[in-house]
Design a protein around this motif. Structure first.
Motif, PDB file in Angstrom:
ATOM      1  N   THR A  23      29.289  25.445  47.544  1.00 55.30           N
ATOM      2  CA  THR A  23      27.801  25.831  47.621  1.00 55.30           C
ATOM      3  C   THR A  23      28.093  27.233  48.380  1.00 55.30           C
ATOM      4  OG1 THR A  23      27.062  23.777  48.116  1.00 55.30           O
ATOM      5  CG2 THR A  23      25.611  25.405  49.052  1.00 55.30           C
ATOM      6  N   ARG A  24      27.168  28.329  48.077  1.00 65.03           N
ATOM      7  CA  ARG A  24      27.397  29.709  48.394  1.00 65.03           C
ATOM      8  C   ARG A  24      25.786  30.086  48.922  1.00 65.03           C
ATOM      9  NH1 ARG A  24      31.551  29.462  44.893  1.00 65.03           N
ATOM     10  NH2 ARG A  24      33.530  29.944  45.720  1.00 65.03           N
ATOM     11  N   ASP A  25      25.643  30.951  50.033  1.00 62.57           N
ATOM     12  CA  ASP A  25      24.216  31.377  50.295  1.00 62.57           C
ATOM     13  C   ASP A  25      23.791  32.614  49.320  1.00 62.57           C
ATOM     14  OD1 ASP A  25      22.044  31.412  51.873  1.00 62.57           O
ATOM     15  OD2 ASP A  25      22.890  32.903  53.493  1.00 62.57           O
ATOM     16  N   ALA A  26      23.613  32.426  48.138  1.00 59.13           N
ATOM     17  CA  ALA A  26      23.359  33.493  47.501  1.00 59.13           C
ATOM     18  C   ALA A  26      23.386  32.793  45.906  1.00 59.13           C
ATOM     19  CB  ALA A  26      24.439  34.726  47.170  1.00 59.13           C
ATOM     20  N   ASP A  27      22.181  33.424  44.976  1.00 53.10           N
ATOM     21  CA  ASP A  27      21.908  33.055  43.862  1.00 53.10           C
ATOM     22  C   ASP A  27      23.203  33.775  42.944  1.00 53.10           C
ATOM     23  OD1 ASP A  27      21.360  32.167  41.330  1.00 53.10           O
ATOM     24  OD2 ASP A  27      19.409  33.321  41.241  1.00 53.10           O
ATOM     25  N   LEU A  28      24.114  33.061  42.250  1.00 47.65           N
ATOM     26  CA  LEU A  28      25.079  33.671  41.219  1.00 47.65           C
ATOM     27  C   LEU A  28      24.995  33.295  39.937  1.00 47.65           C
ATOM     28  CD1 LEU A  28      27.952  32.928  43.650  1.00 47.65           C
ATOM     29  CD2 LEU A  28      26.869  34.794  43.773  1.00 47.65           C
ATOM     30  N   SER A  29      23.697  32.687  39.658  1.00 46.99           N
ATOM     31  CA  SER A  29      23.631  32.291  38.417  1.00 46.99           C
ATOM     32  C   SER A  29      23.354  33.369  37.168  1.00 46.99           C
ATOM     33  CB  SER A  29      22.171  31.316  38.020  1.00 46.99           C
ATOM     34  OG  SER A  29      21.116  31.889  38.643  1.00 46.99           O
ATOM     35  N   ALA A  30      23.129  34.384  37.498  1.00 47.67           N
ATOM     36  CA  ALA A  30      23.149  35.500  36.581  1.00 47.67           C
ATOM     37  C   ALA A  30      24.343  36.356  36.130  1.00 47.67           C
ATOM     38  CB  ALA A  30      22.090  36.719  37.066  1.00 47.67           C
ATOM     39  N   TYR A  31      25.453  35.864  36.844  1.00 52.05           N
ATOM     40  CA  TYR A  31      26.731  36.299  36.661  1.00 52.05           C
ATOM     41  C   TYR A  31      27.511  35.698  35.712  1.00 52.05           C
ATOM     42  CZ  TYR A  31      24.600  38.954  40.881  1.00 52.05           C
ATOM     43  OH  TYR A  31      23.627  39.288  41.668  1.00 52.05           O
ATOM     44  N   ALA A  32      28.355  36.501  34.893  1.00 56.29           N
ATOM     45  CA  ALA A  32      29.418  35.935  34.208  1.00 56.29           C
ATOM     46  C   ALA A  32      30.562  35.168  35.289  1.00 56.29           C
ATOM     47  CB  ALA A  32      30.306  36.646  33.107  1.00 56.29           C
ATOM     48  N   TRP A  33      31.221  34.211  34.997  1.00 57.49           N
ATOM     49  CA  TRP A  33      32.219  33.825  36.140  1.00 57.49           C
ATOM     50  C   TRP A  33      33.778  33.656  35.641  1.00 57.49           C
ATOM     51  CZ3 TRP A  33      31.105  31.802  40.826  1.00 57.49           C
ATOM     52  CH2 TRP A  33      32.112  31.121  41.636  1.00 57.49           C
ATOM     53  N   GLU A  34      34.723  34.323  36.215  1.00 55.50           N
ATOM     54  CA  GLU A  34      36.074  34.140  35.861  1.00 55.50           C
ATOM     55  C   GLU A  34      36.814  33.580  36.936  1.00 55.50           C
ATOM     56  OE1 GLU A  34      37.675  35.464  33.218  1.00 55.50           O
ATOM     57  OE2 GLU A  34      36.223  37.006  32.380  1.00 55.50           O
ATOM     58  N   THR A  35      37.803  32.613  36.480  1.00 60.95           N
ATOM     59  CA  THR A  35      38.529  32.063  37.363  1.00 60.95           C
ATOM     60  C   THR A  35      39.857  32.867  37.894  1.00 60.95           C
ATOM     61  OG1 THR A  35      39.482  30.819  35.657  1.00 60.95           O
ATOM     62  CG2 THR A  35      37.738  29.916  36.509  1.00 60.95           C
ATOM     63  N   ASP A  36      40.105  34.112  36.896  1.00 64.84           N
ATOM     64  CA  ASP A  36      41.355  34.744  37.199  1.00 64.84           C
ATOM     65  C   ASP A  36      40.910  36.129  37.603  1.00 64.84           C
ATOM     66  OD1 ASP A  36      43.546  36.339  37.252  1.00 64.84           O
ATOM     67  OD2 ASP A  36      44.085  35.716  35.006  1.00 64.84           O
ATOM     68  N   PRO A  37      41.172  36.707  38.926  1.00 66.09           N
ATOM     69  CA  PRO A  37      40.708  37.968  38.980  1.00 66.09           C
ATOM     70  C   PRO A  37      41.185  39.090  38.203  1.00 66.09           C
ATOM     71  CG  PRO A  37      42.280  37.293  40.698  1.00 66.09           C
ATOM     72  CD  PRO A  37      41.975  35.954  39.830  1.00 66.09           C
ATOM     73  N   VAL A  38      42.393  38.869  37.533  1.00 68.01           N
ATOM     74  CA  VAL A  38      43.058  39.969  36.710  1.00 68.01           C
ATOM     75  C   VAL A  38      42.089  39.967  35.455  1.00 68.01           C
ATOM     76  CG1 VAL A  38      44.825  40.321  35.162  1.00 68.01           C
ATOM     77  CG2 VAL A  38      45.282  39.796  37.567  1.00 68.01           C
ATOM     78  N   ALA A  39      41.582  38.837  35.230  1.00 70.59           N
ATOM     79  CA  ALA A  39      40.554  39.001  33.826  1.00 70.59           C
ATOM     80  C   ALA A  39      39.325  39.811  34.296  1.00 70.59           C
ATOM     81  CB  ALA A  39      40.416  37.571  33.531  1.00 70.59           C
ATOM     82  N   LEU A  40      39.136  39.263  35.414  1.00 69.54           N
ATOM     83  CA  LEU A  40      37.695  40.170  35.847  1.00 69.54           C
ATOM     84  C   LEU A  40      37.998  41.500  35.798  1.00 69.54           C
ATOM     85  CD1 LEU A  40      34.982  39.972  37.409  1.00 69.54           C
ATOM     86  CD2 LEU A  40      36.018  39.903  39.403  1.00 69.54           C
ATOM     87  N   ALA A  41      39.202  41.821  36.463  1.00 67.85           N
ATOM     88  CA  ALA A  41      39.260  43.537  36.622  1.00 67.85           C
ATOM     89  C   ALA A  41      39.340  44.168  35.135  1.00 67.85           C
ATOM     90  CB  ALA A  41      40.678  43.690  37.331  1.00 67.85           C
ATOM     91  N   GLN A  42      39.861  43.452  34.076  1.00 64.97           N
ATOM     92  CA  GLN A  42      39.989  44.019  32.792  1.00 64.97           C
ATOM     93  C   GLN A  42      38.573  43.734  31.647  1.00 64.97           C
ATOM     94  OE1 GLN A  42      43.364  41.465  31.736  1.00 64.97           O
ATOM     95  NE2 GLN A  42      44.684  43.120  32.243  1.00 64.97           N
ATOM     96  N   ARG A  43      37.389  43.194  32.456  1.00 70.44           N
ATOM     97  CA  ARG A  43      36.388  43.010  31.503  1.00 70.44           C
ATOM     98  C   ARG A  43      35.748  44.371  31.358  1.00 70.44           C
ATOM     99  NH1 ARG A  43      33.580  37.642  31.761  1.00 70.44           N
ATOM    100  NH2 ARG A  43      31.922  39.115  31.319  1.00 70.44           N
ATOM    101  N   ASP A  44      35.277  44.529  29.849  1.00 73.31           N
ATOM    102  CA  ASP A  44      34.704  45.634  29.404  1.00 73.31           C
ATOM    103  C   ASP A  44      33.588  45.853  29.926  1.00 73.31           C
ATOM    104  OD1 ASP A  44      36.686  46.046  27.666  1.00 73.31           O
ATOM    105  OD2 ASP A  44      35.998  45.125  26.044  1.00 73.31           O
ATOM    106  N   ASP A  45      32.725  44.959  30.461  1.00 73.28           N
ATOM    107  CA  ASP A  45      31.410  45.168  31.190  1.00 73.28           C
ATOM    108  C   ASP A  45      31.637  45.432  32.762  1.00 73.28           C
ATOM    109  OD1 ASP A  45      32.179  42.683  31.784  1.00 73.28           O
ATOM    110  OD2 ASP A  45      30.297  41.587  31.376  1.00 73.28           O
ATOM    111  N   VAL A  46      32.619  45.733  33.326  1.00 70.18           N
ATOM    112  CA  VAL A  46      33.010  46.173  34.580  1.00 70.18           C
ATOM    113  C   VAL A  46      33.430  47.624  34.673  1.00 70.18           C
ATOM    114  CG1 VAL A  46      34.382  45.741  36.718  1.00 70.18           C
ATOM    115  CG2 VAL A  46      33.629  43.968  35.388  1.00 70.18           C
ATOM    116  N   ASP A  47      32.750  48.421  35.552  1.00 75.44           N
ATOM    117  CA  ASP A  47      32.819  49.825  35.675  1.00 75.44           C
ATOM    118  C   ASP A  47      33.680  49.875  36.926  1.00 75.44           C
ATOM    119  OD1 ASP A  47      31.347  50.785  33.420  1.00 75.44           O
ATOM    120  OD2 ASP A  47      29.763  50.285  34.623  1.00 75.44           O
TER     121      ASP A  47
END
Length: 252
Positions: free
Chosen positions: A51-75
């Motif tokens: 449980t976190r004090d913010a709404d994260l429902s609109a965001y894609a979720w990655e379990t691996d930060p390396v995969a997050l860093a390599q996403r095409d929709d991240v600048d």
């Protein structure tokens, strides 16, 4: 209007959730001031069910930060996981290799690997920004790199760890022993998960190595920083210093 600047956020602790809230609550203000929307597209943390004090429902979720860093929709890759090895380092390197700019609050990562990462970013035509790594919301990095760019700086010194300052101040004002105030600070959440990072002087050393490199135009060299913490400071030391008109502080 220009296309949105898309953020990938790795780390959803206190700092990470703070970033989420700022982006969400000040979206219109940020757009007006920057000339383009700034949006979070994807996030990453170890435990999605927490449980976190913010709404994260609109965001894609990655379990691996390396995969997050390599996403095409991240600048821009934002790293607020902490730690100077493992996932934080690997993901930051991956982001640079993938052509992303990086923002980090991770002073330990930069103190140990900042030179290497900065050189990699420069070679890739990317930048690393790290204002929050030292002094939180105080823009000391920007002041040194821009506001004082024409000044010859002779010395950098100050109280660089708020947790140690809290402990020493409470010992001074209340006459309490170190052990009692240490436990109080721990209960209040003022100490790192590994308290020695604070009371052992390591956190202050990380910050000092970054400030010294910027102020004096040298390479980041944490190994050259002499560390001394506050664990050996007794209430008698505090009293004797007070009798002589002094206060004991941990300075970097």
């Amino acid at each position: 209007m220009a296309a949105p600047l898309r953020l990938g956020l790795a780390g959803l602790g206190t700092v990470g959730i703070g970033v989420v809230k700022i982006v969400q609550q000040h979206a219109d203000l940020i757009t007006r001031r920057t000339g383009r929307p700034v949006v979070i597209t994807a996030v990453c943390a170890r435990d999605r069910s927490k449980t976190r004090d913010a709404d994260l429902s609109a965001y894609a979720w990655e379990t691996d930060p390396v995969a997050l860093a390599q996403r095409d929709d991240v600048d821009v890759f934002i790293e607020v996981m902490g730690g100077h090895e493992g996932a934080a380092k690997a993901a930051t390197e991956a982001a640079i290799a993938a052509g992303k700019d990086v923002v980090t609050a991770n002073k330990a990562l930069l103190a140990h690997h900042g030179q290497q990462l900065a050189e990699a970013a420069e070679a890739a035509g990317r930048v690393i920004r790290f204002e929050a790594a030292v002094a939180g919301g105080i823009p000391v990095i920007k002041a040194l790199t821009e506001g004082l760019a024409a000044n010859r700086i002779k010395r950098v010194m100050g109280v660089m760890n708020g947790s140690c300052n809290y402990i020493l101040t409470r010992m001074q004002s209340e006459g309490l022993p170190y052990e009692a105030v240490f436990e109080e600070a721990r209960q209040l959440g003022y100490l790192e998960a590994d308290p020695n990072l604070d009371v052992g002087g390591i956190d202050a050393g990380h910050k000092l190595s970054l400030l010294a490199a910027i102020a004096f135009g040298t390479k980041v060299n944490f190994d050259a920083v002499e560390l001394e913490g506050i664990g050996a400071v007794s209430i008698d030391d505090i009293r004797h210093a007070d009798q002589m008109g002094y206060r004991i502080k941990l300075l970097g």
